[in-house]
Design a protein around this motif. Structure first.
Motif, PDB file in Angstrom:
ATOM      1  N   GLU A 102     -31.567   5.539  13.999  1.00  0.00           N
ATOM      2  CA  GLU A 102     -33.023   5.565  14.026  1.00  0.00           C
ATOM      3  C   GLU A 102     -33.557   5.891  15.425  1.00  0.00           C
ATOM      4  O   GLU A 102     -34.607   6.516  15.574  1.00  0.00           O
ATOM      5  N   SER A 103     -32.830   5.475  16.458  1.00  0.00           N
ATOM      6  CA  SER A 103     -33.276   5.711  17.836  1.00  0.00           C
ATOM      7  C   SER A 103     -33.091   7.157  18.284  1.00  0.00           C
ATOM      8  O   SER A 103     -33.793   7.637  19.172  1.00  0.00           O
ATOM      9  N   LYS A 104     -32.092   7.827  17.695  1.00  0.00           N
ATOM     10  CA  LYS A 104     -31.784   9.229  18.025  1.00  0.00           C
ATOM     11  C   LYS A 104     -31.618   9.436  19.531  1.00  0.00           C
ATOM     12  O   LYS A 104     -32.095  10.421  20.106  1.00  0.00           O
ATOM     13  N   SER A 105     -30.959   8.494  20.160  1.00  0.00           N
ATOM     14  CA  SER A 105     -30.745   8.586  21.606  1.00  0.00           C
ATOM     15  C   SER A 105     -29.447   7.878  21.964  1.00  0.00           C
ATOM     16  O   SER A 105     -28.912   7.101  21.169  1.00  0.00           O
ATOM     17  N   ALA A 106     -28.943   8.147  23.158  1.00  0.00           N
ATOM     18  CA  ALA A 106     -27.666   7.572  23.570  1.00  0.00           C
ATOM     19  C   ALA A 106     -27.579   7.559  25.087  1.00  0.00           C
ATOM     20  O   ALA A 106     -28.391   8.164  25.787  1.00  0.00           O
ATOM     21  N   ILE A 107     -26.570   6.865  25.581  1.00  0.00           N
ATOM     22  CA  ILE A 107     -26.275   6.826  27.010  1.00  0.00           C
ATOM     23  C   ILE A 107     -24.863   7.338  27.242  1.00  0.00           C
ATOM     24  O   ILE A 107     -23.968   7.111  26.433  1.00  0.00           O
ATOM     25  N   ILE A 108     -24.675   8.064  28.341  1.00  0.00           N
ATOM     26  CA  ILE A 108     -23.362   8.579  28.709  1.00  0.00           C
ATOM     27  C   ILE A 108     -23.160   8.317  30.201  1.00  0.00           C
ATOM     28  O   ILE A 108     -24.001   8.719  31.013  1.00  0.00           O
ATOM     29  N   PRO A 109     -22.073   7.650  30.597  1.00  0.00           N
ATOM     30  CA  PRO A 109     -21.852   7.403  32.027  1.00  0.00           C
ATOM     31  C   PRO A 109     -21.517   8.677  32.790  1.00  0.00           C
ATOM     32  O   PRO A 109     -20.955   9.626  32.243  1.00  0.00           O
ATOM     33  N   GLU A 110     -21.892   8.663  34.052  1.00  0.00           N
ATOM     34  CA  GLU A 110     -21.596   9.802  34.932  1.00  0.00           C
ATOM     35  C   GLU A 110     -20.228   9.620  35.562  1.00  0.00           C
ATOM     36  O   GLU A 110     -19.865   8.526  35.997  1.00  0.00           O
ATOM     37  N   ILE A 111     -19.460  10.683  35.629  1.00  0.00           N
ATOM     38  CA  ILE A 111     -18.220  10.722  36.410  1.00  0.00           C
ATOM     39  C   ILE A 111     -18.460  11.708  37.542  1.00  0.00           C
ATOM     40  O   ILE A 111     -18.950  12.823  37.302  1.00  0.00           O
ATOM     41  N   ARG A 112     -18.162  11.319  38.761  1.00  0.00           N
ATOM     42  CA  ARG A 112     -18.514  12.165  39.900  1.00  0.00           C
ATOM     43  C   ARG A 112     -17.417  12.169  40.945  1.00  0.00           C
ATOM     44  O   ARG A 112     -16.508  11.313  40.930  1.00  0.00           O
ATOM     45  N   LEU A 113     -17.510  13.137  41.840  1.00  0.00           N
ATOM     46  CA  LEU A 113     -16.653  13.171  43.022  1.00  0.00           C
ATOM     47  C   LEU A 113     -17.388  12.473  44.160  1.00  0.00           C
ATOM     48  O   LEU A 113     -18.574  12.726  44.380  1.00  0.00           O
ATOM     49  N   THR A 114     -16.692  11.609  44.885  1.00  0.00           N
ATOM     50  CA  THR A 114     -17.336  10.897  45.978  1.00  0.00           C
ATOM     51  C   THR A 114     -17.697  11.831  47.129  1.00  0.00           C
ATOM     52  O   THR A 114     -18.603  11.532  47.905  1.00  0.00           O
ATOM     53  N   GLU A 115     -17.003  12.956  47.238  1.00  0.00           N
ATOM     54  CA  GLU A 115     -17.329  13.980  48.219  1.00  0.00           C
ATOM     55  C   GLU A 115     -17.303  15.344  47.536  1.00  0.00           C
ATOM     56  O   GLU A 115     -16.865  15.474  46.394  1.00  0.00           O
ATOM     57  N   LYS A 116     -17.768  16.379  48.233  1.00  0.00           N
ATOM     58  CA  LYS A 116     -17.846  17.707  47.640  1.00  0.00           C
ATOM     59  C   LYS A 116     -16.476  18.346  47.463  1.00  0.00           C
ATOM     60  O   LYS A 116     -16.274  19.157  46.566  1.00  0.00           O
ATOM     61  N   GLU A 117     -15.528  17.993  48.336  1.00  0.00           N
ATOM     62  CA  GLU A 117     -14.205  18.616  48.295  1.00  0.00           C
ATOM     63  C   GLU A 117     -13.419  18.136  47.084  1.00  0.00           C
ATOM     64  O   GLU A 117     -13.410  16.945  46.762  1.00  0.00           O
ATOM     65  N   VAL A 118     -12.755  19.069  46.393  1.00  0.00           N
ATOM     66  CA  VAL A 118     -11.919  18.737  45.239  1.00  0.00           C
ATOM     67  C   VAL A 118     -10.478  18.607  45.700  1.00  0.00           C
ATOM     68  O   VAL A 118      -9.922  19.521  46.308  1.00  0.00           O
TER      69      VAL A 118
END
Length: 413
Positions: free
Chosen positions: A199-215
């Protein structure tokens, strides 16, 4: 006469038994050898130049064979996984192009995570991805879903310490976070599908990120004691319908966890003597927490009566207090209760600003006020009703243990 025919009858019965038993045997008409499969541990999806950009993380078979014991089978300097990134008009188009660049067919039954780039999430490609995972036979709808602010492909290429299989590592990270911290409840793909079709038609998704720009995508980097860039959980993405509409900070995400009864365990820092100093100097591990919500119709809007009850253990104390006195414990309980109330209120204001019912209030209204909900659904007016909702939170926290000492070290000094 019957005695003479008995051997023949017995022979016929045996043939019939053999025929029936043969129908129970199954053949391997669609078998595939492991040496023909590229077993994926994770996948990432971006949107560039009006095309899907799919990145697949495939377990390196040479490393798997060399690390499983025995003699040969690959160099220890080989990376634990390989990545394939290709573009396509559809997801399957990208997958087929991946098969044309690899000697192994992509096999998704062992995938642990899937990551969406923010550009794709805001464009509205989430529902198409869900459809693929629920439709494709070897896809796994139990994968954990994440969103990256940048490119999902960068997340797929990042190596992790303490684990060779990055997909498994990220899965363990979100499961551990959900159990111990409760900022970001992990969401599996089938749970995402259920939330968006509710009924809410919505959700949450956690973010996964890099702590710095370098991979960190070179194996030599994992030999360092501290990587300059790591994978980390960041914020909480808010999804409405097909599109991502915004972010919640980690504090707002924690408040939402209280509102939605997602707290399994949490560590709360607070000021033990707020009248003396508002600086947090004490910590409480909230071991149990339960939230109940009762919708109340008040003439022209809904009131959500939110009740939070929990128990915790004091683990840190930075002020001089005698914990043998009940008044000292009560003061800290009131401070923690006030802090939780603030977290929920801030989270509610952030969610209300995005006008997205990730609180699941629509489900509560549907279950408690069916006739009214039918009218709301007929008028398609839930967004308007949602904006008028008022929350009335109540929090009751009990400190059940204070650790091994009834006095703080500072009071002994």
């Amino acid at each position: 006469m019957s005695k003479q025919n008995f051997p023949g009858n017995k022979f016929i019965c045996c043939l019939l038994y053999l025929f029936v038993l043969s129908t129970l045997l199954t053949g391997c008409w669609d078998d595939r050898e492991l040496t023909e499969l590229g077993i994926t541990s994770g996948s990432g999806y971006d949107w560039e130049d009006n095309q899907w950009v799919a990145t697949y993380q495939v377990i390196n078979p040479s490393v798997g064979s060399s690390s499983s014991g025995g003699g040969g089978g690959g160099s220890s300097s080989s990376p634990p996984f390989l990545t394939f990134t290709l573009k396509g008009k559809t997801i399957m188009d990208a997958i087929e192009k991946t098969n044309m660049t690899s000697s192994r067919e992509m096999f998704f039954s062992h995938s642990r995570i899937t990551v969406l780039g923010e550009s794709l999430a805001r464009k509205g490609g989430i529902t198409q991805l869900i459809d693929l995972f629920l439709r494709k036979q070897d896809a796994r709808e139990t994968v954990y879903v994440f969103i990256a602010q940048g490119k999902a492909s960068d997340i797929m290429k990042q190596l992790m310490q303490l684990t060779k299989n990055q997909g498994v590592g990220v899965q363990l990270m979100i499961e551990q976070e959900s159990k111990l911290v409760s900022f970001f409840p992990g969401i599996r793909l089938f749970e995402l599908a259920m939330a968006l079709s509710s009924e809410s038609k919505s959700a949450i998704i956690p973010e996964i990120r890099l702590t710095e720009k370098e991979v960190m995508n070179e194996l030599t980097e994992t030999g360092r004691t501290d990587l300059p860039s790591r994978l980390a959980l960041g914020k909480l993405a808010i999804i409405k319908g097909e599109h991502m509409v915004g972010w919640l900070s980690d504090k707002e995400a924690l408040g939402l966890s209280f509102l939605t009864n997602q707290i399994q365990r949490a560590t709360l820092s607070f000021a033990s003597q707020p009248k003396v100093s508002k600086k947090p100097d004490a910590s409480l591990i909230l071991q149990e927490s339960h939230t109940t919500i009762h919708p109340i119709w008040a003439k022209d809007h809904y009131i959500m009566d939110v009740s939070v009850k929990g128990t915790g253990v004091l683990t840190e104390m930075g002020s001089a207090m005698d914990l043998n006195k009940r008044a000292a414990i009560s003061q800290m309980e009131q401070t923690v209760e006030s802090d939780i109330l603030g977290l929920m209120e801030n989270s509610w204001q952030a969610v209300k600003k995005l006008n997205t019912d990730v609180t699941g209030f629509a489900v509560k209204v549907h279950r408690s006020h069916r006739k009214h909900w039918k009218q709301i659904e007929k008028d398609k007016s839930w967004d308007t009703v949602f904006q008028k909702i008022e929350i009335r939170p109540h929090v009751e926290i009990k400190i059940v243990r204070v650790g091994l000492s009834s006095k703080s070290f500072k009071s002994i000094e």
